[in-house]
Each structure stands twice: as C-alpha cells, then as structure tokens.
Design a protein around this motif. Structure first.
Motif, mmCIF file in Angstrom:
data_model
loop_
_atom_site.group_PDB
_atom_site.id
_atom_site.type_symbol
_atom_site.label_atom_id
_atom_site.label_comp_id
_atom_site.label_asym_id
_atom_site.label_seq_id
_atom_site.Cartn_x
_atom_site.Cartn_y
_atom_site.Cartn_z
ATOM 1 N N GLY A 198 -6.522 45.356 72.003
ATOM 2 C CA GLY A 198 -6.525 46.767 71.653
ATOM 3 C C GLY A 198 -7.504 47.565 72.477
ATOM 4 N N SER A 225 -0.011 45.260 67.933
ATOM 5 C CA SER A 225 0.851 45.140 66.757
ATOM 6 C C SER A 225 1.006 43.693 66.312
ATOM 7 N N ARG A 266 -7.450 51.519 68.845
ATOM 8 C CA ARG A 266 -6.057 51.071 68.857
ATOM 9 C C ARG A 266 -6.041 49.557 68.803
ATOM 10 N N SER A 267 -5.100 48.971 68.079
ATOM 11 C CA SER A 267 -5.003 47.523 68.006
ATOM 12 C C SER A 267 -3.581 47.089 68.323
ATOM 13 N N LYS A 307 -8.720 59.479 69.296
ATOM 14 C CA LYS A 307 -7.434 58.787 69.239
ATOM 15 C C LYS A 307 -6.581 59.188 70.430
ATOM 16 N N TYR A 365 -0.557 57.707 77.432
ATOM 17 C CA TYR A 365 -1.082 58.272 76.193
ATOM 18 C C TYR A 365 -2.416 58.935 76.505
#
Length: 804
Positions: A241, A259, A256-257, A299, A291
């Motif tokens: 992440g 999935s 963020r990690s 974030k 992103y």
C-alpha cells in the motif's frame, strides 16, 4: 581499457510480453509512402549522444533517480561494492559524489527524492555482516567527494558486491553474472542479517539532519518508490500500500492498502512538473490509472485511466516539457496527463545511435536529456542527448524496413548501415507501434501499405505476416542474382538446407541468417536406436511403463500450439497452396492430442524437469540453438545418450529448422542495391560470428562454433586473453550439470543432424487459429475425428486459395 560491469540479460520468450512492450501508441508514426527524404516530424526527433565518461563512474550500476531543477541525482553501485549518490550539476557534466560510509555496516539508499532546496529524502536500508556491532543511525556520516578532492575508497571483494546487489531485488535480476566463488543462497542467508529500514533527510552538503524508523508494516514490505510532498510529508509506496510519514516527527499514517493479502501491485508514486503528486497503478485487469494526491485530505482522488491503446509500461520519468517521458523500443516519447497524447521526442535509429533498453530519462531546462541506456557493447551507460537542429539533419535517400516487432539485431544493423552510408538512410516502420487493438490490426496495416503501393522496401517476416501469400502474389524480389554477383558472398559457403528453406519454386525469396532446431529427443537406454513413430509409440510406452498421455512429456491440451506449428505445418504444401488435413496421419496426430491431460493448479515444473531422467516420458520436445544444448540433454534432462528422434509421423519422423530471423526485399523497392547492402550485413562474418542462442547459416561460422565447443568454456578478458569460465546448468531442484569440452564425435553428430533437416517450422497464425478452433469439438466428443478433419481441410484449403 575502460572497465564495465556487464549484467546478465533476462530473455522473455512470451509472445504476449513482446506485444505489450512493442505496440500501441498515439502519435509518433508515419506513412511508409514518402521514402525520398525524412519528414519534418522525423527530423525533429534527431539527437546527438555523448557518453558521460569519467573515471569515477567506471564500473558503476546506476539505480534510482530524481531530478530537481537542472540537477540530476542518482544512486548507484560502484565497482567497489559501495552505494553512493551523485549530483550532476546544471547539465554541465560536473558532479559531486556523496557516499554513505560506516566501516561496520553496508547500506542501500536506492529509494529517494529531492526537494527544491536540494535536500535528499531516502529510505536507508542497512545490511549488517554477522557478528558486527548493532546499527546506530546517529553514527552515520555522509561524505561528499568533489571533483577536485575525491578520495579513493577501499575495494571490497566481488563476493560482497554481488551479495549486496542481490539483496536489493530492484534493478538487479536473477540472471546477473555472479563471481566464481560466490556463496550459495543458503550461505548468503547465514552471512547477512535482514535489512533494517529507516527514513532519513540529508542536507545538500551531505549531513544527516534526521532519521526515523520505518514502521514494521513497511519494513517487511518491498518499497518501490518514495516522494516528497512540499512542507508536508514523505509518501512511501510499498507492495502492500501507501504510507505517509511526517517530516516533523516520522509518524506514519496509512493512506492506501492492497485489496488482497500480500498481493504485489506494480505501483509507483511520481511528483511532476506542477508540483502535484500522482500514484500510478493497475487494477486487477492490469489497466493503469493515475490518482492525484490531496495532501490536505490525505488521500488520493478518483482514478484517471489511461487509454487502452496507450502502452507506456510501468516506468515513467517526470519531465519539464511533458508531464512524463517514457522509453519504448528505440524511441523516447512525451506524455501529458491532460489529454494522454503521446508524441515521439527522440528516435535512436534516425539519430544513428546504438542505444536501446533505456532505463532512465531526465530532462534538463535547456532541452537536453540525461539518460541511462544500453548499447551493443555495454549496459547501464550514463550519457546526454542534445537535439540536432532539424535544418542540420543530413538529407539522404530513405528506405523503409517494415516489422511487427522491433528485433534488436535488426535495429543494430539499421544503425550500422546508417552510420556507414552517406547516401542512404533506413527508417524502421514498426507496425506494432500504431493504434492497433490486435495482431490482426497490425497485419492489416501492413497489408494496406503493400496493396496500395506503399510497401516497405525491406520486410522482417514473422508469424503475424502472411508472407507466403505475399510470395505467391509476387510482392518480394528474388535474391539469387544479388547473392551470385556479390563479390564477397558469392565465394562464401552457406548451409544448403537452411538457404533452401528460404526458397520458393527454386528462387531465393528470403534469407534466414540465424536459426534453431526444433526436434523431439529420446533416450537410448529406453528405445535403443528405434525411431519413435505414431505406429510404434503406444507399444514403446507400454514397454517402458509410460502412460500414453505422457508420451511427449508434460504437454497439456492448452500447450499444443507448438505441435500445430511443427507437425501441423507439415500438412501444407506452401509452394502449391494445397493441404492434407483429412489424411490418416493428421487424424492420428489429433488422436494423440486428445489424450493430453488438462493443466491443473498443482502443476510442478520441477517434476517436468526430471521426468525424462526418471524414465516417465518417451519423447522430449527440444529447441537446440547451441552446442551446449546437446550436453544439457545428455548429462541433465536424460542422464544418458540420446537420439535426435524428431516428431513422429505415420512412417517416420521430422525435425524442423526454426528461423530466428527472416528478411525479404520488396519488388517495388526503388533502391534495390542499397537494400541488398543492408540485407548482406546479416550474412557477413561480423554478424554471423556474434550470434547468441542461435546457429549461423555460414559454414565457416558454424565450424568456428564447433571448434569452440571442443574446448572448456572460456571468455575473453579486456586484454584479449582467454580466461576459464565455469558454466553450470541446473536441472530440477538439485541437479547441476557442468558444461565442459565436447568430443569431436559429439560435435560432428550434432552438425550432421543440423545439416540433415529439410523441413521448416512454419508460423502461420491463421492456420493455427483454424486448427485450435475446430479441434475443441473433437476433444469434447461433440464431433468425430473425421468430421473435424474435414472441416479443417475445407477451411485451410479456402484460406490457401484466397491467399494466392
């Protein structure tokens, strides 16, 4: 002579990976129609290259990079085994070398970023020799060795250099050359303790301002990149992440990690020219998106997916004129996030540069680039690219060579030709670089050029080009007269069977300068001198207690493609455009294929490696491209003498010549003599005697290889002297085969076998596609073998008829 560390190469044989690395791009393509001179767009992509040649960079392996203003920072390994930073100042070539030093601890600092003031933020990873004192970050010292007062560093053994590099796992690969006395992996684990990671800030003059521990979650994970966010934090990108570390106290927050548990995602973090930070990562279908990071909200925003027809790989380099640069094939492209328009910026081939495999692109304010790339002589070379004024680009008559994929040998030959010719220039037209969603699209674009009178002057032939159709329609120029009238080559002896493979109706329609042999091998211990055919294969399996489905080893129903390409191709008469897929022989071939097992999740590659040693298989499908392959077969895979049996047929067997490269000249080429001067490069000694993993078509070059095989392995050092080179081939988990000198009898047997082969392995995607589409019904018992073979016969007959 300048010393370099030459790293091993990883050869990816997957057709899919070739496609991904060589195709699909907006912009940067041209029509093959204009051949007299270069277009203005082409002239705008011509650059001059200069290697940054400094003794202090001798033998280094450049690793990670960051650019701030006009200063390029890079971390690298030197030939003394130590890692350091180098700062290249203002694009002038002057630099200072910053070295982490501690006599008891080895460090890795290959993930870092630089802020606007020249401060370096780095992940510092220590490798502590067993028994040394514990690491204390406060004792770490950064030393700058300037151009005027650089001190020499003590050399370390090649063992430690290799071990340190192997521990990085970033740029180094398993294929890198290792020292003769390198420790085994088990000994390596005993000698070196796991690395301890810290995040540190170093001032421009090399002082360590602060150093914080990396959180356990990140310390146990591979860190792929870091990025400085102004006045805020350091973003750390790992396999699990994204973490955010405060530059005030080192505290960590998870942003963020992943999935899935321990799933590796190919993600990178970049800070681009507008100061914004972006995450670049693929989803579960390997579709990449950008992103944007919001430092206030802590974030990432919604993903901005890149177009499906844009293939940039996973290595992007932030720029000044463009948001990013990326290197693909022999070109550098610029890319902006606003519209995802990609434009060719620099073309190595048009610039007559022997460069490839670019590992880094850094843009300076003046428009120059600092790059790290490979050449035909060395790898990981640091150099600069300076734009040539389009008005100063030398005008030459231009020939076009058409290809679906960029072959490195072809690229190098194009550069060589262009450098030596004052009158002509060859330009590569890679149909795989155009906006194509499939191989059929690429082929269609070449077909359109050929049928509309814009055929490339020279064509690289492969399975995605229907070249048999082109030959039948008279697209290519016969090469017989060029061979006969060439002062050098008319006196040269070539392997007659390989040259014949390039003939149609007695005319030399293509040249095959290098090739491999595809055959099936049996054990003399099991079958003696008996030739395995379809008629006796079942009985021989019974005699040796082998299940029918393992007659040819671990072939599965989903891997029969190579059988269709070999045995299946034998049922076509390409010269006359006929086929015989409704024959009893082809039916027996399909009956064997039906017995093949389905691939399962518990497939064991190691079991396949040793199954013929353990007498669990009868025929091993084998590619032979070197004399050493004979040794690995007998000493390794079989552990006994072998027969070059060939693939079974109804009443015999067949082995195949597999062309590594095939080239043809267009009949419409306006400069045929120039085209021939290019083609002959591949038949001259310089090319023929420097092949790797392929046999040459020249008799004298093959003889040289035969004689070399009768000596113990060696390499030529920098002084031109032979040095012993221990060569070991591994089979399964624990079988090591030492490659030694072969006997004259063994080398002669292999040469005789090579010269005896008259069939050619023929790749035709359409034929294989038809066979695969129709055989499924037979394998699933939906249709009889007669019904299926009749359909295949009808469809392929129609295809051959329409192609002529």
């Amino acid at each position: 002579m300048k010393k370099r560390i030459i790293w091993g190469m990883v050869f990816v044989l997957s057709v899919t990976s070739c496609f991904m690395s060589g195709c699909g791009k907006k912009g940067g393509t041209d029509s093959a129609g204009t051949k007299s001179t270069l277009s203005e767009e082409d002239k705008d992509c011509v650059y001059k290259y200069s290697e940054i040649d400094d003794e202090r960079l001798t033998g280094v392996y450049f690793d990670s990079f960051a650019i701030q203003g006009d200063d390029l920072y890079t971390s690298f390994y030197g030939d003394d085994g130590n890692q350091a930073f180098v700062k290249f100042q203002n694009g002038e070539g002057s630099f200072s070398k910053i070295t982490l030093e501690n006599e008891d601890v080895e460090y890795s600092t290959n993930k870092f970023d630089v802020d606007e003031d020249g401060n370096i933020y780095a992940i510092v990873e220590k490798y502590e020799p067993d028994g040394s004192e514990a690491y204390d970050g406060a004792e770490t010292e950064m030393v700058i060795d300037t151009e005027e007062n650089e001190s020499e560093e003590d050399e370390v053994s090649e063992d430690n250099e290799t071990a340190e590099e192997a521990s990085e796992g970033d740029e180094a690969t398993e294929s890198e050359e290792v020292a003769e006395d390198e420790e085994t992996s088990e000994e390596y684990d005993d000698e070196y303790l796991p690395g301890e990671k810290k995040i540190a800030k170093f001032t421009p003059d090399g002082n360590c301002e602060w150093m914080f521990d990396v959180a356990d979650e990140d310390e146990e994970s591979y860190i792929s990149s870091v990025s400085y966010v102004k006045d805020s934090c350091i973003l750390c990108c790992t396999e699990k992440g994204i973490s955010m570390y405060s530059i005030e106290n080192g505290s960590r927050e998870e942003i963020r990690s992943n999935s899935g548990e321990d799933d590796y995602i190919d993600r990178r973090i970049y800070r681009i020219r507008d100061g914004k930070t972006y995450l670049f990562e693929p989803d579960s279908d390997w579709k990449y998106s950008f992103y944007e990071f919001d430092p206030k909200a802590k974030k990432f925003g919604e993903g901005q997916p890149i177009p499906d027809d844009l293939y940039v790989g996973s290595n992007l380099y932030p720029g000044k004129t463009y948001d990013f640069y990326y290197a693909q094939g022999d070109c550098i492209y610029g890319l902006n996030l606003a519209d995802f328009e990609s434009k060719k910026v620099c073309d190595y081939t048009l610039s007559d540069l022997d460069l490839s495999y670019t590992n880094y692109v850094g843009e300076l304010t003046n428009g120059d680039f600092i790059i790290v790339s490979d050449s035909s002589n060395a790898s990981n070379i640091l150099g600069t690219l300076t734009k040539v004024d389009p008005s100063e680009v030398v005008e030459k008559e231009t020939l076009v060579i058409g290809t679906i994929f960029i072959d490195d040998a072809v690229r190098k030959a194009v550069v060589k030709f262009n450098q030596n010719s004052d009158k002509y220039r060859i330009k590569i037209k890679n149909y795989g670089e155009q906006d194509a969603d499939s191989f059929e699209d690429m082929t269609s674009k070449m077909n359109l050029d050929i049928t509309s009178g814009n055929a490339p002057d020279i064509v690289v032939l492969d399975s995605y080009i229907p070249y048999e159709s082109y030959i039948a329609k008279g697209v290519f120029e016969p090469l017989d007269s060029y061979l006969e009238n060439d002062e050098e080559l008319s006196k040269t002896e070539f392997l007659e069977n390989v040259m014949d493979a390039g003939k149609r109706n007695g005319k030399q329609m293509m040249i095959i300068p290098s090739f491999s042999i595809v055959t099936a091998v049996s054990s003399k211990d099991m079958v003696g001198d008996t030739v395995v055919t379809w008629d006796n294969a079942e009985e021989l399996c019974k005699q040796n207690n082998i299940e029918d489905k393992y007659m040819m080893g671990m072939l599965f129903k989903d891997s029969t493609y190579e059988l269709y390409t070999t045995i299946g191709g034998s049922f076509i008469d390409w010269e006359n455009g006929t086929c015989s897929f409704d024959s009893d022989e082809f039916k027996k071939f399909l009956e064997f294929n039906k017995k093949l097992p389905e691939r399962t999740d518990d497939y064991d590659y190691q079991e396949e490696e040793v199954m013929f040693r353990e007498k669990k298989g009868l025929l091993r499908v084998t590619w032979i491209s070197e004399f050493t392959d004979y040794q690995t077969l007998e000493k390794g895979y079989f552990g006994t003498d072998v027969n070059f049996n060939g693939f079974p047929t109804a009443d015999g067997t067949k082995s195949y010549i597999s062309p590594n490269l095939q080239l043809a000249m267009s009949k419409d080429c306006k400069h045929k003599d120039a085209a021939w001067e290019f083609l002959k490069i591949f038949l001259q000694k310089d090319y023929q005697e420097n092949l790797q993993w392929a046999f040459p078509v020249r008799e004298d070059s093959l003889k040289a290889l035969e004689e070399k095989a009768q000596e113990d392995p060696y390499y030529i050092d920098e002084e031109g002297k032979k040095q012993p080179d221990n060569s070991v081939w591994c089979i399964g988990e624990d079988i090591e085969i030492e490659i030694k000198a072969m006997s004259p009898e063994k080398t002669a047997q292999l040469v005789d076998f090579i010269k005896s082969i008259s069939d050619t392995m023929h790749y035709d995607e359409k034929v294989n596609e038809i066979i695969q589409e129709e055989t499924g019904a037979y394998f699933e018992d939906q249709k009889t073998v007669d019904e299926v073979t009749n359909i295949i016969q009808s469809r392929i007959s129609l295809y051959l008829s329409e192609s002529r």
